[in-house]
Write a protein that holds these residues in place. Structure first.
Motif, short mmCIF file in Angstrom:
data_model
loop_
_atom_site.label_atom_id
_atom_site.label_comp_id
_atom_site.label_asym_id
_atom_site.label_seq_id
_atom_site.Cartn_x
_atom_site.Cartn_y
_atom_site.Cartn_z
N SER A 304 39.64 12.63 21.75
CA SER A 304 39.30 11.42 22.50
C SER A 304 38.76 11.81 23.86
O SER A 304 39.46 12.46 24.66
N LEU A 305 37.53 11.41 24.14
CA LEU A 305 36.90 11.70 25.42
C LEU A 305 37.63 10.97 26.54
O LEU A 305 37.88 9.77 26.45
N ILE A 306 37.96 11.70 27.61
CA ILE A 306 38.47 11.07 28.83
C ILE A 306 37.29 10.72 29.71
O ILE A 306 37.06 9.57 30.06
N ASP A 307 36.50 11.70 30.09
CA ASP A 307 35.26 11.50 30.86
C ASP A 307 34.70 12.88 31.18
O ASP A 307 35.18 13.90 30.65
N SER A 308 33.71 12.92 32.04
CA SER A 308 33.08 14.19 32.39
C SER A 308 32.98 14.35 33.90
O SER A 308 32.98 13.36 34.65
N VAL A 309 32.91 15.60 34.33
CA VAL A 309 32.57 15.95 35.70
C VAL A 309 31.46 16.99 35.60
O VAL A 309 31.72 18.14 35.21
N GLY A 310 30.24 16.57 35.89
CA GLY A 310 29.10 17.46 35.71
C GLY A 310 28.96 17.86 34.26
O GLY A 310 28.90 17.01 33.36
N SER A 311 28.93 19.15 34.00
CA SER A 311 28.75 19.64 32.63
C SER A 311 30.08 19.82 31.91
O SER A 311 30.11 20.24 30.75
N ARG A 312 31.18 19.47 32.55
CA ARG A 312 32.51 19.68 31.99
C ARG A 312 33.04 18.39 31.38
O ARG A 312 33.15 17.36 32.06
N LEU A 313 33.35 18.43 30.09
CA LEU A 313 33.88 17.28 29.35
C LEU A 313 35.38 17.47 29.15
O LEU A 313 35.83 18.56 28.78
N PHE A 314 36.14 16.39 29.37
CA PHE A 314 37.59 16.42 29.22
C PHE A 314 38.01 15.55 28.02
O PHE A 314 37.51 14.43 27.86
N PHE A 315 38.93 16.06 27.21
CA PHE A 315 39.42 15.35 26.03
C PHE A 315 40.94 15.43 25.96
O PHE A 315 41.55 16.39 26.44
N THR A 316 41.53 14.43 25.29
CA THR A 316 42.88 14.60 24.74
C THR A 316 42.72 14.94 23.27
O THR A 316 41.82 14.43 22.59
N THR A 317 43.58 15.79 22.77
CA THR A 317 43.51 16.19 21.36
C THR A 317 44.89 16.58 20.85
O THR A 317 45.74 17.04 21.62
N ASN A 318 45.08 16.40 19.54
CA ASN A 318 46.29 16.91 18.90
C ASN A 318 46.00 18.20 18.14
O ASN A 318 46.82 18.64 17.34
N ASN A 319 44.85 18.80 18.38
CA ASN A 319 44.54 20.11 17.81
C ASN A 319 45.52 21.14 18.38
O ASN A 319 45.60 21.33 19.60
N GLN A 320 46.30 21.74 17.50
CA GLN A 320 47.33 22.71 17.88
C GLN A 320 48.37 22.10 18.82
O GLN A 320 49.05 22.82 19.55
N ALA A 321 48.48 20.77 18.80
CA ALA A 321 49.42 20.09 19.71
C ALA A 321 49.73 18.71 19.14
O ALA A 321 49.08 17.73 19.51
N PRO A 322 50.71 18.58 18.23
CA PRO A 322 50.99 17.28 17.60
C PRO A 322 51.29 16.15 18.58
O PRO A 322 51.09 14.98 18.25
N LEU A 323 51.75 16.48 19.79
CA LEU A 323 52.04 15.46 20.79
C LEU A 323 50.91 15.33 21.82
O LEU A 323 51.06 14.63 22.80
N TYR A 324 49.82 16.01 21.58
CA TYR A 324 48.59 15.94 22.37
C TYR A 324 48.65 16.80 23.63
O TYR A 324 49.69 17.01 24.23
N ARG A 325 47.48 17.30 24.00
CA ARG A 325 47.25 18.05 25.22
C ARG A 325 45.88 17.68 25.75
O ARG A 325 45.11 16.97 25.08
N VAL A 326 45.55 18.14 26.95
CA VAL A 326 44.24 17.91 27.54
C VAL A 326 43.47 19.22 27.55
O VAL A 326 44.00 20.26 27.97
N VAL A 327 42.22 19.16 27.06
CA VAL A 327 41.36 20.33 27.03
C VAL A 327 40.01 19.97 27.64
O VAL A 327 39.68 18.79 27.79
N SER A 328 39.23 20.97 27.97
CA SER A 328 37.89 20.73 28.48
C SER A 328 36.93 21.76 27.91
O SER A 328 37.35 22.83 27.43
#
Length: 709
Positions: A304-328
């Protein structure tokens, strides 16, 4: 265990209160039984009410059946002694000024507001934070019956235009329009056949949306939804000229929803195949044209996209994290892959926003909201402070501005809107309702109980403070859902408040199948594990009796949609436990749910009716197919609507006909069928009050709740 000690008493049939014996089951209208019999996996399954699946608009016989059923139900409901009390009190509780969370664009602030009893909430704009609000859209002018609603709305990045969607009669179909904010004039024509769509501006002169092909005549409310595609509409052009941006004709079952980043640099197209949070994500660099490239392949995890800062995109995901984490990911160097920004915690992430150079994350801590502010490097800055157990949400803001708005509510507190500074942590009230009751007169507590297999399940209970102090067991309304990764959190409801004011208790059980504890909690209540949902709900009822919250003859149950299925299933499995129930817009025919509109998506939670292993599981709990003849049943009020194109009303029609065909004791099993209404959203206030009052009066009668006593 205490549940085992009480098992013998709980197996006894719930007695009919003496006060209710003069309103037993009415004479039901006769329902024709057809001769349809399906042979499925070697088993013959009769379906005598198959004809009730037809759209009421296209069948005179179904329309006549609806009219006869409503006549009986209306007469019954009108005679309920507490109906006027609930109508008056729920109406009074509705009558307070309320607002949505504001959205700022181009220095303008957009939000909906309702003076109290308006059927639909108008949309307002302030040209600055301190300016007087200006009425922008009043949907109450759109239809005489108030059943045409303003659904989604999104201001353009510069705040000069508004893209909004119109919902008529409760349908999931949407009509899209664009307005000039300064003049109030409509720009261009309408967009039709949008459904399950995002609304995403591309610059200030066009937008992305999702739609399905136009259905064949007469199939608007029943045909399966296939071949969704994403289009770009340029302002000032006709819909026929819209550009097809993304589609998968070789995979017509896939859904596609577009989203743009706040800086208007990127468009993401998130594709799904059902209700599970398993997505494939394509990315469009809007500076380089419309070509989409795969960012996340495979339909394996939630992204799930959170938003972007310049060329950097931030997401929440349950990939390798059943309770979700934030990745970019940095799209200037995508080969470097994903970077973890905020690691998985012991609580699931329920929402995220990027505001003022900070990440704001909402977590569920035992089904109640907690929120934290982080730097973009993942360092915690502070925890946000809330007023007790409740639900925070609607976090909105801009990546370049520290100003953020959010709401907070609980069972005894309607939503208050706050303006928050993420840089300083200062929070001020933006809009607060004036109430006709004192929240401190009510106690909201969280309790935990054991289900059949020993699983620890949370439950919220609200009662009047004087009743808690007295220890009195009172008629109790137990609500549940248990599916589709949906989390039930504390929130205000006028009908629930009226029930508690009348002297009852309200309980909400966070049963498995929801998302309150992440992926494992959801998985434990779906497909082959669906019986856990029913066991959890039954155990909740037993707990309320064992703990002296409610007397044995005072328990009512309620649920809608998947929760309507829940009510139907547990009424079949434990008819002795419940005095009354309301099964609202429920999925009742588990052998044919995938035949209509959005039903095909639900296989992720329910399984596939055309696969034998799944079919046998579905057959074992399907409410329509497991009614127990010659058994005393709870009093049941089935509620649905003629324009429900999410869970088509044929589910409730067939289920009610099957109930009425059996000898189920003295309590009534009746159906209330609303006209010009759908699955729930967009329902006008007057219809909502009337329906809630009927349901409360019915459940009160059969549990012995007498307002004013």
């Amino acid at each position: 265990m205490r549940f085992q000690i009480l098992a013998a008493s709980l197996l006894a049939a719930t007695a009919i209160p003496a006060s209710a014996q003069d309103m037993t089951a009415p004479d039901y209208p006769e329902t024709r039984q057809g001769d349809v019999v399906d042979t499925v996996f070697g088993e013959e399954v009769a379906d005598p009410y198959r004809w009730l699946e037809e759209d009421v608009r296209n069948s005179e016989e179904v329309a006549a059946w609806v009219e006869r059923q409503n006549a009986v139900t209306d007469a019954y409901l009108e005679a309920l002694p507490a109906r006027d009390w609930f109508t008056n009190r729920i109406g009074e509780l509705y009558d307070f000024e309320r607002f949505s969370v504001p959205v700022e664009r181009g220095g303008r602030y957009f939000y909906t507001g309702n003076s109290g009893l308006q059927n639909q909430s108008p949309l307002y704009v302030r040209d600055s934070l301190d300016a007087e609000p200006r009425l922008l859209i009043d949907p109450n002018e759109w239809a005489d019956d108030g059943a045409t609603a303003l659904a989604g709305w999104v201001p353009s990045p510069d705040g000069s235009k508004l893209l909004y969607s119109v919902q008529d009669g409760g349908s999931d179909w949407r009509i899209l329009r664009v307005m000039d904010v300064a003049t109030g004039e409509q720009i261009g024509g309408e967009i039709r056949w949008a459904k399950f769509t995002g609304l995403s501006w591309v610059g200030d002169d066009g937008f992305l949306y999702s739609r399905f092909p136009e259905p064949e005549e007469g199939e608007d409310f029943q045909a399966l939804n296939m071949n969704q595609a994403v289009y770009y509409h340029a302002l000032g052009t006709e819909q026929a000229a819209d550009k097809l941006v993304f589609a998968t004709p070789d995979h017509p079952e896939r859904n596609h929803v577009a989203q743009t980043t706040s800086d208007d640099r990127w468009a993401l197209i998130t594709s799904s195949t059902g209700t599970d949070s398993r997505y494939e994500v394509n990315l469009v660099d809007l500076d380089a044209g419309w070509d989409a490239r795969v960012l996340v392949p495979g339909f394996e995890d939630s992204w799930s996209l959170i938003d972007s800062v310049g060329s950097r995109l931030f997401f929440t995901t349950n990939n390798q994290a059943p309770l979700y984490r934030v990745v970019s990911i940095d799209m200037d160097n995508p080969q470097a892959g994903w970077t973890e920004v905020i690691a998985e915690r012991e609580q699931p992430i329920a929402g995220a926003a990027l505001v003022g150079g900070h990440l704001v994350l909402e977590y569920l801590e035992d089904a109640s909201s907690a929120a934290y502010v982080y730097s973009l490097d993942g360092e915690m800055v502070r925890e946000m402070e809330f007023a007790g157990l409740g639900s925070a949400g609607g976090f909105t803001g801009d990546p370049d501005s520290p100003e953020m708005f959010y709401s907070f509510s609980s069972f005894n507190r309607p939503a208050t809107i706050y303006r928050y500074d993420v840089a300083t942590g200062d929070s001020v009230v933006f809009a607060e309702p004036e109430l006709t009751f004192d929240p401190e007169d009510f106690v909201v507590e969280q309790r935990f109980y054991e289900s059949k297999d020993g699983t620890r399940v949370p439950m919220f209970i609200m009662r009047r403070a004087d009743i808690v102090a007295s220890g009195e067991a009172v008629p109790t309304l137990l609500y549940g859902y248990g599916g589709f990764d949906v989390s039930l959190t504390p929130g205000f409801s006028t009908s629930r408040m009226a029930w508690v004011e009348a002297g009852g208790a309200f309980a909400l059980a966070n049963i498995r199948g929801g998302g309150e504890y992440g992926k494992a909690w959801h998985d434990a209540g779906r497909r082959a594990n669906k019986q856990n949902v029913f066991d959890d709900f039954i155990a909740a009822g037993e707990f309320l009796i064992a703990e002296g919250v409610t007397p044995e003859d005072g328990l009512a149950i309620q649920g809608g949609s998947n929760g309507g299925l829940l009510v139907g299933a547990v009424a079949n499995q434990r008819p002795d436990l419940f005095a009354a129930g309301n099964a609202a817009v429920g999925v009742m025919d588990m052998l044919r749910f995938d035949q209509w509109t959005a039903g095909r998506y639900w296989v992720d939670d329910y399984g596939y009716p055309d696969r034998e292993e799944d079919w046998r599981i579905l057959r074992a709990y399907s409410p329509l197919h497991n009614i127990q003849p010659d058994t005393d049943y709870p009093a049941l009020l089935v509620t649905t609507a003629d324009t429900d194109d999410r869970v088509v009303p044929g589910h409730s029609f067939k289920y009610t006909a099957a109930l009425q065909a059996e000898d189920l004791g003295e309590r009534p099993q009746i159906i209330r069928i609303e006209t010009r209404a759908g699955h729930g959203s967009g329902k006008p206030t007057d219809k909502a009050i009337a329906e809630a009052s009927d349901i409360a009066a019915f459940l009160a009668y059969w549990t012995g709740l007498e307002p004013g006593e």
